[in-house]
Design a protein around this motif. Structure first.
Motif, mmCIF file in Angstrom:
data_model
loop_
_atom_site.group_PDB
_atom_site.id
_atom_site.type_symbol
_atom_site.label_atom_id
_atom_site.label_comp_id
_atom_site.label_asym_id
_atom_site.label_seq_id
_atom_site.Cartn_x
_atom_site.Cartn_y
_atom_site.Cartn_z
ATOM 1 N N ARG A 66 0.866 -1.244 0.113
ATOM 2 C CA ARG A 66 -0.059 0.062 0.052
ATOM 3 C C ARG A 66 1.006 1.343 0.091
ATOM 4 N NH1 ARG A 66 -5.306 -2.317 3.126
ATOM 5 N NH2 ARG A 66 -4.674 -4.410 2.783
ATOM 6 N N VAL A 100 0.754 5.878 -0.361
ATOM 7 C CA VAL A 100 -0.281 6.942 0.071
ATOM 8 C C VAL A 100 0.043 7.979 -0.969
ATOM 9 C CG1 VAL A 100 1.190 7.793 1.618
ATOM 10 C CG2 VAL A 100 -1.025 8.392 1.959
ATOM 11 N N VAL A 115 -5.015 5.995 0.372
ATOM 12 C CA VAL A 115 -3.965 5.009 0.232
ATOM 13 C C VAL A 115 -4.645 4.041 -0.864
ATOM 14 C CG1 VAL A 115 -3.390 3.021 1.606
ATOM 15 C CG2 VAL A 115 -3.969 5.318 2.964
ATOM 16 N N HIS A 123 -0.913 6.212 7.906
ATOM 17 C CA HIS A 123 -1.205 6.419 6.206
ATOM 18 C C HIS A 123 -0.104 7.545 5.976
ATOM 19 C CE1 HIS A 123 -5.663 5.171 5.883
ATOM 20 N NE2 HIS A 123 -4.566 4.049 6.188
#
Length: 70
Positions: A20, A22, A31, A61
């Motif tokens: 993942r 951001v 995200v 995040h």
């Protein structure tokens, strides 16, 4: 949660192969997960990160790698 604790969670997630990333804009933080991630990373996210309160989740995040322009 302290920022050092959040940083440790983010690092563990990435070490497990988490994918993942951001991106931040005037509209907020987004995200994304363009690549499949290992089961261990997905499980770690679900058990340790997704359960954080809203503020801690937002702060975590911001510790993820930035999204690259495709």
């Amino acid at each position: 949660m302290l920022i050092d604790e959040l940083r440790t969670l983010a690092e563990k997630y990435l070490i497990l192969g988490g994918q993942r990333t951001v991106s931040a804009s005037k509209d907020g933080v987004r995200v994304t997960n363009f690549e499949p991630e290992p089961d261990a990373a997905a499980a770690f996210w679900d058990q340790n990160i997704q359960t954080l309160d809203v503020q801690d989740l937002h702060n975590l995040h911001l510790l993820l790698p930035p999204s690259r322009t495709r």
